[in-house]
Enzyme design. Sequence first.
Site, short mmCIF file in Angstrom:
data_model
loop_
_atom_site.label_atom_id
_atom_site.label_comp_id
_atom_site.label_asym_id
_atom_site.label_seq_id
_atom_site.Cartn_x
_atom_site.Cartn_y
_atom_site.Cartn_z
N SER A 12 103.82 24.51 28.20
CA SER A 12 103.83 26.17 28.51
C SER A 12 102.75 27.06 27.54
O SER A 12 103.76 27.29 26.92
CB SER A 12 103.69 27.07 29.78
OG SER A 12 103.23 28.11 30.37
N HIS A 37 99.35 23.82 30.27
CA HIS A 37 99.38 24.56 30.96
C HIS A 37 99.48 25.91 31.03
O HIS A 37 99.61 26.04 29.38
CB HIS A 37 101.40 24.31 31.32
CG HIS A 37 101.16 25.25 32.42
ND1 HIS A 37 100.95 24.59 33.60
CD2 HIS A 37 101.90 26.72 33.13
CE1 HIS A 37 101.19 26.03 35.13
NE2 HIS A 37 102.01 27.00 34.12
N ASP A 39 98.73 29.95 31.70
CA ASP A 39 98.99 30.53 32.86
C ASP A 39 97.91 32.37 32.59
O ASP A 39 98.40 32.40 31.53
CB ASP A 39 100.59 31.59 32.38
CG ASP A 39 101.61 30.02 32.98
OD1 ASP A 39 101.51 30.11 33.93
OD2 ASP A 39 102.24 29.59 31.80
N MET A 41 97.80 35.67 33.36
CA MET A 41 98.43 36.63 35.15
C MET A 41 97.27 38.13 34.96
O MET A 41 96.85 38.54 33.67
CB MET A 41 99.23 37.30 33.95
CG MET A 41 100.28 36.04 34.27
SD MET A 41 101.87 36.08 32.86
CE MET A 41 103.11 34.37 33.25
N HIS A 70 96.85 27.27 35.48
CA HIS A 70 97.38 27.99 36.71
C HIS A 70 97.17 29.49 36.63
O HIS A 70 97.58 30.45 36.04
CB HIS A 70 99.47 28.61 36.41
CG HIS A 70 100.21 28.75 36.68
ND1 HIS A 70 101.38 29.02 37.21
CD2 HIS A 70 99.67 28.79 38.41
CE1 HIS A 70 101.99 29.45 38.42
NE2 HIS A 70 101.29 30.00 39.20
N MET A 72 97.67 32.88 38.48
CA MET A 72 98.15 33.75 39.05
C MET A 72 97.18 35.24 39.35
O MET A 72 97.36 36.52 38.77
CB MET A 72 99.38 34.01 38.61
CG MET A 72 100.45 33.42 38.19
SD MET A 72 101.57 33.00 37.23
CE MET A 72 100.46 32.32 35.34
N MET A 141 106.74 27.10 42.58
CA MET A 141 107.59 27.53 41.21
C MET A 141 108.85 27.62 41.78
O MET A 141 109.75 28.04 43.05
CB MET A 141 106.95 29.07 42.07
CG MET A 141 105.51 29.50 41.44
SD MET A 141 105.26 28.61 40.01
CE MET A 141 106.05 29.61 38.77
N GLY A 146 105.29 35.62 36.53
CA GLY A 146 105.30 36.36 36.08
C GLY A 146 105.43 36.90 34.69
O GLY A 146 104.97 37.25 33.57
N PHE A 147 106.53 35.86 34.48
CA PHE A 147 107.25 35.80 33.20
C PHE A 147 107.61 34.46 32.45
O PHE A 147 108.08 33.71 32.85
CB PHE A 147 108.29 36.46 32.82
CG PHE A 147 108.22 38.19 33.19
CD1 PHE A 147 107.95 38.82 32.16
CD2 PHE A 147 108.51 38.53 34.85
CE1 PHE A 147 106.67 39.82 32.77
CE2 PHE A 147 107.96 39.76 35.05
CZ PHE A 147 107.15 40.18 34.38
N GLY A 148 108.12 33.84 31.25
CA GLY A 148 108.56 32.93 31.01
C GLY A 148 110.22 32.96 30.49
O GLY A 148 109.91 34.65 30.24
N GLY A 149 111.11 32.07 30.44
CA GLY A 149 112.08 33.07 30.17
C GLY A 149 113.11 32.65 31.35
O GLY A 149 114.23 32.57 31.10
N ASP A 179 107.11 24.36 37.96
CA ASP A 179 106.84 25.39 36.75
C ASP A 179 108.03 26.40 37.26
O ASP A 179 108.37 27.52 38.37
CB ASP A 179 105.29 25.77 37.18
CG ASP A 179 105.37 27.33 36.07
OD1 ASP A 179 105.99 26.77 35.00
OD2 ASP A 179 104.08 27.59 36.22
N GLY A 180 109.11 26.28 35.10
CA GLY A 180 109.94 27.65 35.90
C GLY A 180 111.14 27.28 35.25
O GLY A 180 111.72 26.20 36.35
N GLY A 181 111.55 27.43 35.04
CA GLY A 181 113.13 27.31 34.22
C GLY A 181 113.48 25.89 33.49
O GLY A 181 114.11 24.91 33.37
N GLY A 202 107.73 26.08 29.03
CA GLY A 202 107.30 27.03 28.48
C GLY A 202 108.20 26.31 27.16
O GLY A 202 108.52 26.46 26.63
C1 DX5 Z 1 105.86 31.93 34.75
C2 DX5 Z 1 104.95 30.50 34.23
C3 DX5 Z 1 105.27 29.17 33.85
C4 DX5 Z 1 106.29 30.07 32.80
C5 DX5 Z 1 107.15 29.03 32.21
O1 DX5 Z 1 104.68 32.43 35.63
O2 DX5 Z 1 103.72 30.10 35.93
O3 DX5 Z 1 104.49 28.59 33.86
O4 DX5 Z 1 105.13 30.00 31.54
O5 DX5 Z 1 108.15 29.49 31.53
P1 DX5 Z 1 109.31 28.72 30.57
O6 DX5 Z 1 109.38 27.35 30.81
O7 DX5 Z 1 110.25 29.60 29.89
O8 DX5 Z 1 110.21 29.11 32.35
ZN ZN Z 2 102.81 28.04 35.25
#
Ligand code: DX5
Ligand code: ZN
Length: 240
Positions: A12, A37, A39, A41, A70, A72, A141, A146-149, A179-181, A202
């Site tokens: 991502s 990927h 994102d 938003m 993706h 959003m 999901m 909304g956020f990475g990490g 997707d996510g974490g 990501g």
């Molecule tokens: C979150 C995004 C994810 C994000 C994942 O809303 O849809 O794609 O980039 O980031 P990580 O892998 O760091 O959780």
């Molecule tokens: Zn995503």
Amino acid sequence: MVSDARILIAPSVLAADFTNLGRQVHDATEAGADLIHVDVMDGQFVPNISFGEAVVDAIRRSTDAPLNIHLMIVEPDDLLPAFMKSSGDQVIVHAEACRHLHRTVTRIKEAGCQAGVAINPGTPISAVEEVLHLLDLVLVMTVNPGFGGQAFIPGALTKVERLYQTIQKEGYETHLEVDGGIKADWTAQESVKAGADILVAGTAIFNDSEPVSQAMAGMRSCVHGIRDARGTEPHRAPHA
Ligand code: DX5
Ligand code: ZN
């Protein structure tokens, strides 16, 4: 046995160094990314704004890999043409954000793109079941978007398992994406065991502690040879 070659890794770019975006996408592609990927938003569906058409176009020019886009975005229909420019790409909308999900999915398919629908951790799988036969992929999901990490939500895995069972039972070739974490640890492994075959990552791929190539290799080896929930070969065509 699910061979690792059939698990697709989708870095991502949200976590990439945006001062060097083309290089980062290039590096991920060289390291064997199956998909990139992306994102998008809108600041309404999720409490964050990322980037729009111009940046997606730049990413498109930076790689030969298909984009896994993706969206959003609340009511994405009017904006779809901005993101449906390349027929090999996958365009994913959120079930929660579409008033007429069937129509939106049909538009994506008619444009020649692959269609995906995403569901948030609080959304039941019934939100996608009536369009499942139309979909190339379902994105479950594993964080609130909304956020990475953010930290992986293990409870989402039961939805992956149930969707996988339905896909197997019906004989669909729908990909299942998480997707996510996702890290190169139990989060990736349990996702694959549950039936996921596309892993978005990501911060696990774009970070300051290791090169992209090393992070990609770590993710690949982490899921090498993992069996799915039933220990059987998934009934899925490899990604074209
Ligand atoms: C979150 C995004 C994810 C994000 C994942 O809303 O849809 O794609 O980039 O980031 P990580 O892998 O760091 O959780
Ligand atoms: Zn995503």
